[in-house]
Design an enzyme around this catalytic site. Structure first.
Site: not given
Ligand code: HMG
Ligand code: MG
Length: 311
Positions: A246, A215, A213, A21
């Protein structure tokens, strides 16, 4: 005052492999679902307790993991290994339920600016979003982890106060999550900052209920892990070969490499349950798929053919 325990008295720890992931979400090219499945199946044979398989997030935001359902359908789930996925909202939970995911990981941050970049929400909005997700996940008997990113510093705001992290942790615990995961998202922490973090967070949750967690952007992650062990933390995330980062945190490099954790802890007599040779085999699979050398130090030492550990 924080309480510490000599590392020599530590019991077994839990390693969650986040390479599939966190590792693959940040790659410029998307790895095929078949290669991800081969990687995860090899990891399942390595002895890691948990594998974070993918994310049910918007494929517009993270196209690299747009195949989460295909990957979950393809892997062989080994009994005793927990397979989890990131979920940001109810839509993500629906995806996870459809794939029979047993553990989900919600994610928010202790920094407003990072949260806005990462999930397009304030901290308060994200917690409101999580409320129905936690209720439904509990009804489905899923385990719920909650990440707090930027637990040490934010790529946009700089240092984050430990008290601010503790406050987000408290709000997440009030929702009823099972586990807190503290992220040093950009890999800046020194061991003294882990002390200060747990001084604040320890007031709201037992360190033994948290995961760390880390990095490893600046090479301090293993030192921080060892300090956290003394503070009672038992659970750590790590990533094969040091993959990771990220896409919404500029400059964030890979996670602490799983091989580095396993090598160091096993040599200290602390049980990890993970086979280093099997882990390295899994690393070779993803290295071939990515077409570049993985950065992890132990991985490199053991695969260079020049300086593998003779003991
Ligand atoms: P948004 O644009 O504000 O959401 O994104 P929305 O509700 O307005 O929806 C926009 C579009 O996304 C719509 O589709 C929704 O249906 C779709 P459209 O009508 O445009 O075709 N949608 C989804 N599709 C699939 N799965 C879903 C989903 N939700 C809405 N769950 C949202 C908000 C949260 C969806 C967006 O910002 C997002 O997906 N962000 C991803 C962030 C991410 O994955 N970041 C990396 C992971 S975090 C990380 O790495 C840190 C960590 O490792 C810890 C650390 O290191 O500190 C965990
Ligand atoms: Mg991370």
């Amino acid at each position: 005052m924080i309480r510490t325990m000599p590392i020599a008295q530590q019991t077994a720890i839990r390693i969650t492999e986040v390479g599939p992931r966190d590792g693959l979400q940040n790659e410029p090219d998307t790895v095929s679902a078949a290669d991800k499945v081969a990687f995860i199946d090899a990891l399942s044979d390595s002895g890691v307790a948990e594998i974070e398989v993918s994310s049910f997030v918007s494929a517009k935001w993270v196209p690299q993991l747009g195949d989460a359902a295909e990957v979950f359908a393809g892997i062989t789930r080994r009994s005793g290994v927990v397979y989890s996925a990131l979920v940001p909202n109810m839509k993500g939970l629906e995806g996870a339920v459809a794939c029979h995911v047993e553990k989900i990981a919600l994610f928010t941050a202790a920094s407003e600016t990072f949260n806005r970049h990462n999930i397009n929400a304030t901290i308060a909005e994200s917690i409101d979003r999580f409320r129905p997700v936690v209720a439904e996940a509990s009804a489905q008997a899923m385990i719920v982890r909650a990440y707090v990113s930027c637990a040490i510093a934010c790529p946009y705001e700089g240092p984050i106060a430990p008290k601010a992290v503790a406050e987000v942790v408290r709000r997440l615990l009030d929702l009823g999550v099972d586990e807190i995961d503290l992220g040093d998202t950009i890999g800046v922490a020194a061991p003294t900052e882990i002390d200060r973090l747990y001084e604040a967070v320890g007031a709201v949750v037992d360190p033994g209920r948290t995961t760390l967690h880390l990095h490893d952007t600046r090479g301090t992650a293993l030192a921080c892990l060892l300090r956290a062990l003394e503070l009672g933390v038992r659970s750590f995330d790590a990533s094969t070969g040091g993959l990771g980062g990220c896409p919404f945190a500029r400059g964030a490099a890979g996670n602490l490499a799983t091989e580095d954790v396993v090598y160091c802890l096993e040599r200290m007599g602390i049980e990890t349950g993970v086979s280093l040779p099997r882990l390295i085999e899994a690393g070779s699979i993803i290295e071939r798929a990515l077409g570049r050398r993985l950065p992890g130090r132990v991985y490199r030492a053991e695969t260079s053919g020049r300086c593998s550990d003779p003991s």
